[in-house]
Design a protein around this motif. Structure first.
Motif, PDB file in Angstrom:
ATOM      1  N   ALA A 119      36.773  34.073  41.364  1.00 41.52           N
ATOM      2  CA  ALA A 119      36.662  35.216  40.224  1.00 41.52           C
ATOM      3  C   ALA A 119      36.596  36.255  40.916  1.00 41.52           C
ATOM      4  N   ILE A 120      37.281  37.401  40.336  1.00 41.45           N
ATOM      5  CA  ILE A 120      37.189  38.792  40.745  1.00 41.45           C
ATOM      6  C   ILE A 120      36.709  39.773  40.108  1.00 41.45           C
ATOM      7  N   VAL A 121      35.942  40.755  40.515  1.00 44.88           N
ATOM      8  CA  VAL A 121      35.694  42.030  39.799  1.00 44.88           C
ATOM      9  C   VAL A 121      36.311  43.065  40.514  1.00 44.88           C
ATOM     10  N   LEU A 122      37.151  43.760  39.844  1.00 46.07           N
ATOM     11  CA  LEU A 122      38.169  44.796  40.458  1.00 46.07           C
ATOM     12  C   LEU A 122      37.562  46.019  40.025  1.00 46.07           C
ATOM     13  N   ILE A 123      37.057  46.977  40.900  1.00 44.42           N
ATOM     14  CA  ILE A 123      36.705  48.262  40.730  1.00 44.42           C
ATOM     15  C   ILE A 123      37.529  49.383  40.939  1.00 44.42           C
ATOM     16  N   MET A 157      46.247  43.845  36.983  1.00 43.14           N
ATOM     17  CA  MET A 157      45.289  42.675  37.841  1.00 43.14           C
ATOM     18  C   MET A 157      44.274  41.734  36.759  1.00 43.14           C
ATOM     19  N   THR A 158      43.901  42.522  35.702  1.00 41.76           N
ATOM     20  CA  THR A 158      42.794  42.107  35.254  1.00 41.76           C
ATOM     21  C   THR A 158      43.057  41.322  33.600  1.00 41.76           C
ATOM     22  N   LEU A 201      34.478  37.727  44.360  1.00 39.61           N
ATOM     23  CA  LEU A 201      34.780  38.357  44.983  1.00 39.61           C
ATOM     24  C   LEU A 201      34.885  39.901  44.478  1.00 39.61           C
ATOM     25  N   ILE A 202      34.188  40.780  44.770  1.00 40.05           N
ATOM     26  CA  ILE A 202      34.138  42.144  44.352  1.00 40.05           C
ATOM     27  C   ILE A 202      35.025  43.136  45.276  1.00 40.05           C
ATOM     28  N   ALA A 203      36.047  43.497  44.486  1.00 35.62           N
ATOM     29  CA  ALA A 203      36.827  44.625  45.376  1.00 35.62           C
ATOM     30  C   ALA A 203      36.547  45.905  44.909  1.00 35.62           C
ATOM     31  N   GLY A 236      38.086  43.883  35.363  1.00 31.79           N
ATOM     32  CA  GLY A 236      37.959  45.192  35.756  1.00 31.79           C
ATOM     33  C   GLY A 236      36.791  46.007  35.509  1.00 31.79           C
ATOM     34  N   ILE A 237      36.691  46.846  36.280  1.00 32.88           N
ATOM     35  CA  ILE A 237      35.369  47.925  35.846  1.00 32.88           C
ATOM     36  C   ILE A 237      36.110  49.408  36.208  1.00 32.88           C
TER      37      ILE A 237
END
Ligand code: SF4
Length: 331
Positions: A208-212, A222-223, A177-179, A38-39
């Protein structure tokens, strides 16, 4: 764990009427295969710019990556030619945006838009790519996928359009995947469905997911790990449980305090809303000290003069705040 995506001391600057402004200032993190990072931070903290830099989409000619590196599977993306970035984008690294209507083309059916990525990156024929579109719509739980593949974006609800965006992003089975705020425009029930869907795709495809997000609730849900950004800088990083239970940076504590809490009293249920006073400062006016100093309830004279250095709080958890230094000296 081996890193799939690794940012080291990334710096992005923009030419503005006020001169050169640094919008990302030494941002570092790594992401392993199948992990969700998470960001979090308010608008203007540099979250979306970090995503654009990874995608090779920093707006030009005003924007420039001026320092640091972005490595994907060992390959340096900062120095890669545009043709190579186009190959990777949508194929091995994909992104979904917060407002699908601005990303979907209204004059093409959703099936044509999903198929385009599959044709370009996977070399599928027209028939194969149509099958792929139907398969992807099914994967994101769009009912009657065979029929709806021929419909246009305006024929879908907001939540369904976001599912279509996810289907497009996943058409080539990206490794990352960047969301970027993927549920901001959606109501709470649909938000939960989209998060469930992302979790399911991560588990089934290993993406792999980067959740912004600015939403600490989404981070908690989620993270695995989270980085907190403020004014283009990373101010805290750690495992999500650790950050939620024992935040070390006053800004992180402020964000957590802003989560809506239900207060029950005398038969009434009302949300208690808190906020961090003030706003993120204009980046061209940042002084040499801590960027959060003007809003920080714990600010000390030193904070305005010296930029805090990142300190390890405990294993896997670090923060950039002079309070940690004070506490260590007092211990
Ligand atoms: Fe607050 Fe100072 Fe820590 Fe910045 S360095 S967050 S101003 S205590």
């Amino acid at each position: 764990m081996d890193s799939l995506l690794e940012l080291e001391h990334l710096e992005v600057e923009f030419d503005t009427w006020d001169g050169r402004v640094r919008v990302l200032d030494g941002v570092s993190f790594s992401l392993a295969a199948g992990e969700t990072l998470g960001i979090v931070g308010e608008s203007g903290c540099g979250k979306s710019m970090t995503a654009l830099a990874i995608m090779g989409l920093v707006p030009t000619p005003a924007g420039h990556i001026t320092g640091g590196s972005i490595r994907f599977a060992g390959e340096d993306l900062v120095r890669a030619p545009q043709a190579r970035l186009r190959q990777l984008r949508g194929n091995r690294i994909a992104m979904i945006f917060q407002e699908p209507m601005t990303s979907l083309n209204p004059v093409f059916t959703v099936g044509e838009q999903i198929a385009e990525a599959a044709r370009e990156h996977l070399g599928l024929s027209g028939t194969e790519s149509r099958h792929r579109s139907v398969e992807m719509l099914r994967a994101v739980h769009i009912p009657e996928a065979e029929k709806r593949v021929d419909e246009y974006p305006h024929q879908f609800s907001g939540g369904m359009r976001q599912r279509v965006m996810i289907a497009m992003a996943l058409a080539c089975e990206p490794q990352v995947l960047i969301a970027d705020e993927p549920t901001t425009a959606l109501d709470v029930t649909v938000q939960a469905q989209i998060f469930d869907l992302l979790q399911e795709l991560r588990e089934t495809k290993g993406t792999a997911i980067v959740l912004i997000t600015h939403d600490m609730g989404a981070i908690a849900e989620m993270t695995d790990r989270v980085i907190v950004m403020y004014a283009g800088r990373r101010v805290e990083e750690g495992a999500v449980e650790d950050i939620l239970d024992r935040p070390a940076h006053p800004y992180t504590r402020g964000l957590l305090a802003c989560r809506p809490q239900l207060q029950l009293g005398k038969g009434a249920v009302r949300p208690a809303l808190r906020e961090i006073p003030g706003v993120v400062p204009p980046l061209h006016l940042l002084g040499r000290g801590c960027a959060f100093a003007e809003r920080c309830p714990d600010a000390m004279p030193r904070c305005r003069d010296e930029r805090p250095v990142e300190t390890v709080v405990r294993a896997g958890h670090a923060a950039a705040c002079w309070l940690l230094d004070e506490r260590r000296e007092a211990a």
